[in-house]
Write a protein that holds these residues in place. Sequence first.
Motif: not given
Length: 286
Positions: A228-254
């Motif tokens: 998320h730091r190396r590749f200038r990530v704007h937003t990381m989109v994922y699934g799998h956990l079945h816990i829909p939500r928004t988190t922020w890590h080191e300024g990057v939106r997950f």
Amino acid sequence: MTSTAGDAAQLLAISDLHIGHPENRALVEGMRPGTDDDWLLVAGDVAETVADIRWTLKTLASRFRKVVWVPGNHELWTHPSDAVTLRGVARYEYLVELCRELGVTTPEDPYPVWDGPGGPVAVAPLFLLYDYSFLPAGCTTKEQGLEYAQGTGIVCTDEFLLHPDPYPSREAWCRARVAETERRLAELPGDLPVIPVNHYPLHRHPMDVLWHPEFAMWCGTDLTADWHRRFRVHTMVYGHLHIPRTTWHEGVRFEEVSVGYPREWRKRSRPPGRLRRVLPGEGEER
């Protein structure tokens, strides 16, 4: 490839549709874009059978300007109810060809560039798997982790249905996918933001809220912890956990965009099957 999207276009996302459940299939039947230029990112776990995967992606591709798909673990299962009995890499390649037939973008295709509101940004569908590096506390090896998980009664069905052929293990397949994906991401222009779409989060922090922390072993790899730091990530989109939500890590939106099983989404206050808007984000409207 760019989107040539209109000013009202949206980059939307969803995952973990699990349409083997009739209630979830009905949610897909009701999904519609807000504009003719909307894209839809599908972050895995559409279904277990090729017939259901085909129906879902064909339905969505007929409605959205572009559909981008990445595999979840369920698509990669060689399920006893599926007429297609391919395993491992052969199954994945079969699904990629199915997507190409339907006009759906996969991790094997060039990364498209969204130039609608909030853009330009590269949309990077990823297929990375996991390597058991998200170990339970006190465990230092995969073997210890699996023994601990078995003691708690939490063992992912992947251990029985997700075959890595011709790789000797799922973690070997993961390492190969990570190396190839890292090479491709590094080739993107350094000034172009990236929206990675992967079934699993690129970083371990979303696992902090799991009811069963040992399940994290089947949820990603430490090899991507700094992407998320190396590749200038704007937003990381994922699934799998079945816990829909928004988190922020080191300024990057997950952004987790899961639907999940009916027994899970019935408990939530928000309507099920709501498409999550990735772009434009707040402050990125045109």
